[in-house]
Design a protein around this motif. Structure first.
Motif, PDB file in Angstrom:
ATOM      1  N   ALA A   8      44.335  40.766  34.970  1.00 14.60           N
ATOM      2  CA  ALA A   8      43.436  41.573  34.076  1.00 14.60           C
ATOM      3  C   ALA A   8      42.942  42.945  35.124  1.00 14.60           C
ATOM      4  N   VAL A   9      43.184  42.904  36.235  1.00 11.22           N
ATOM      5  CA  VAL A   9      43.198  43.712  37.340  1.00 11.22           C
ATOM      6  C   VAL A   9      44.469  44.533  37.612  1.00 11.22           C
ATOM      7  N   ARG A  10      44.324  45.945  37.558  1.00 12.66           N
ATOM      8  CA  ARG A  10      45.713  46.548  37.959  1.00 12.66           C
ATOM      9  C   ARG A  10      46.050  45.832  39.298  1.00 12.66           C
ATOM     10  N   LEU A  31      37.088  37.264  34.147  1.00 17.60           N
ATOM     11  CA  LEU A  31      36.350  36.181  33.667  1.00 17.60           C
ATOM     12  C   LEU A  31      36.782  35.701  32.172  1.00 17.60           C
ATOM     13  N   ARG A  32      37.417  36.845  31.524  1.00 21.92           N
ATOM     14  CA  ARG A  32      37.821  36.889  30.008  1.00 21.92           C
ATOM     15  C   ARG A  32      36.544  36.869  29.228  1.00 21.92           C
ATOM     16  N   CYS A  38      29.019  40.084  30.920  1.00 18.82           N
ATOM     17  CA  CYS A  38      29.034  40.005  32.343  1.00 18.82           C
ATOM     18  C   CYS A  38      27.854  40.869  33.253  1.00 18.82           C
ATOM     19  N   PHE A  39      27.311  41.818  32.382  1.00 19.55           N
ATOM     20  CA  PHE A  39      26.275  42.486  32.840  1.00 19.55           C
ATOM     21  C   PHE A  39      24.797  41.161  32.705  1.00 19.55           C
ATOM     22  N   ALA A  62      33.560  37.331  43.937  1.00 23.97           N
ATOM     23  CA  ALA A  62      32.489  36.843  43.101  1.00 23.97           C
ATOM     24  C   ALA A  62      32.910  35.974  41.744  1.00 23.97           C
ATOM     25  N   PRO A  63      33.827  36.817  41.000  1.00 23.06           N
ATOM     26  CA  PRO A  63      34.433  35.834  39.625  1.00 23.06           C
ATOM     27  C   PRO A  63      34.892  34.348  40.076  1.00 23.06           C
ATOM     28  N   ALA A  64      35.611  34.205  41.244  1.00 21.37           N
ATOM     29  CA  ALA A  64      35.876  32.911  41.533  1.00 21.37           C
ATOM     30  C   ALA A  64      35.064  32.044  41.959  1.00 21.37           C
TER      31      ALA A  64
END
Length: 77
Positions: A8-10, A31-32, A38-39, A62-64
Motif C-alpha cells: 500500500a505504501v510506495r 491497515l486497509r 484512520c483519523f 505505528a500501524p503494526a
C-alpha cells in the motif's frame, strides 16, 4: 519487510531509505481502512501520530503496533 511497509505504501526506489513517517492516507492503506476511520483512531489515541507544522504524520511502525495491541486484546478476552 515489516507489516508497516505493505504494498500500500510506495516501495523505496534504489538507494532510497524506507519511509519513517506515513501520511494518514498511507497509514489507512496499510491497515486497509478508510481515511476517516484512520483519523478516528488517531483522535482516540489508538493510533500514534505526530503533528509536524500543520501536517499530521503517522510513524511507520505505528500501524503494526496498533495491530499487535488489537491482537493481544483479542487473545486476552
Amino acid at each position: 519487510m515489516s507489516i508497516t511497509h505493505l504494498d500500500a505504501v510506495r516501495p523505496p526506489r534504489d538507494n532510497e531509505p524506507a519511509p519513517v513517517l506515513l501520511t494518514v492516507e498511507e497509514a489507512a492503506r496499510c491497515l486497509r481502512i478508510g481515511r476517516t476511520t484512520c483519523f478516528a483512531l488517531i483522535r482516540s489515541g489508538e493510533l500514534e501520530s505526530l503533528l509536524i507544522g500543520g501536517l499530521r504524520r503517522v510513524p511507520a511502525d505505528a500501524p503494526a503496533a496498533y495491530l499487535a495491541r488489537r491482537r493481544a486484546e483479542r487473545q486476552a478476552s
